[in-house]
Write a protein that holds these residues in place. Sequence first.
Motif, short mmCIF file in Angstrom:
data_model
loop_
_atom_site.label_atom_id
_atom_site.label_comp_id
_atom_site.label_asym_id
_atom_site.label_seq_id
_atom_site.Cartn_x
_atom_site.Cartn_y
_atom_site.Cartn_z
N ALA A 134 0.82 -1.22 0.00
CA ALA A 134 0.00 0.00 0.00
C ALA A 134 0.85 1.26 0.00
O ALA A 134 0.34 2.36 -0.23
CB ALA A 134 -0.93 0.00 1.21
N ARG A 135 2.14 1.11 0.26
CA ARG A 135 3.02 2.28 0.27
C ARG A 135 3.49 2.60 -1.14
O ARG A 135 3.74 1.73 -1.94
CB ARG A 135 4.24 2.03 1.16
N HIS A 136 3.64 3.87 -1.41
CA HIS A 136 4.09 4.30 -2.74
C HIS A 136 5.31 5.19 -2.57
O HIS A 136 5.22 6.41 -2.60
CB HIS A 136 2.98 5.05 -3.46
N GLY A 137 6.47 4.58 -2.38
CA GLY A 137 7.71 5.33 -2.25
C GLY A 137 7.88 5.92 -0.86
O GLY A 137 6.97 5.87 -0.02
N PRO A 138 9.07 6.50 -0.60
CA PRO A 138 9.34 7.08 0.71
C PRO A 138 8.38 8.20 1.06
O PRO A 138 7.98 8.98 0.21
CB PRO A 138 10.78 7.62 0.57
N ALA A 139 8.01 8.27 2.32
CA ALA A 139 7.10 9.31 2.80
C ALA A 139 7.40 9.55 4.27
O ALA A 139 7.94 8.69 4.94
CB ALA A 139 5.65 8.87 2.62
#
Length: 273
Positions: A134-139
């Motif tokens: 569910a994560r889309h790249g660093p945040a």
Amino acid sequence: MHDIQALHATALIAEDESLLRSALQAELARLWPALEIIASVGHGAAAVEQALTLRPQVLFLDVRMPGMSGLEAAQALAEDWPADAAFPLIVFVTAYDQYALQAFEHAAFDYVLKPVQAERLALSCSRLQAALAARHGPAPAPDETFARLRDLLTATGAAARSPGARPLSVIRAGIGDAIHLVPVGDVLYFEAADKYVRVVTAEREYLIRTSLRELLPQLDPDRFWQVHRGTLVRADAIATATREETGKITLTLRGSPDKLVASRLYAHLFKAM
């Protein structure tokens, strides 16, 4: 359910018993072949150091380890983790009984019990894989992650307090052959210093041979706020709180030129009413 065999991810294992550490790594290799164990360490301090260097996506932390516990390691990482990177997903490995596990359940972190059962570990792997997908790249680490960790630290800290015990009213500090009785109301803040704690008042400071971990359950949590893993400050001694771009907060005190730093983990204490 996601296929836990497919998603590549990186992980760190921290467990002080080498046989259990090896067994967990072997079981993870069987259940989730695409999970790369980039570090396997035996104590909390090494977990913090390696995690900050390698930035794994997943942490398996033993709760009870010599020195820095798994909970303290998670706290240290929450305070020092770069603001522009996604905070790791944490699975606590614990031998706690069912009563103590209530804290983990309410905090919504995942956990597995020792000895680790393959079925329960497989469920954790599925949850981790779904969360990572569910994560889309660093945040930036989300506020809810810190909120859950705070809840967990608060719950386990409360469990350490003796039921019905009254908070400390004086601190007994030894200086030479004399014992100084320092009223708790005179203390501006407590600060961890190796195997000691600095007790700082407006007039002077003292060293007591205890740890902040042992002292914390003996203090009134409404009167003394933990603002950093190494600092407790008397709430009514705080004059101002200034937020920095990093998310950390600088505190000024009444009756002292000292400035303290509050971490992102405790930023909720300083929101305007």
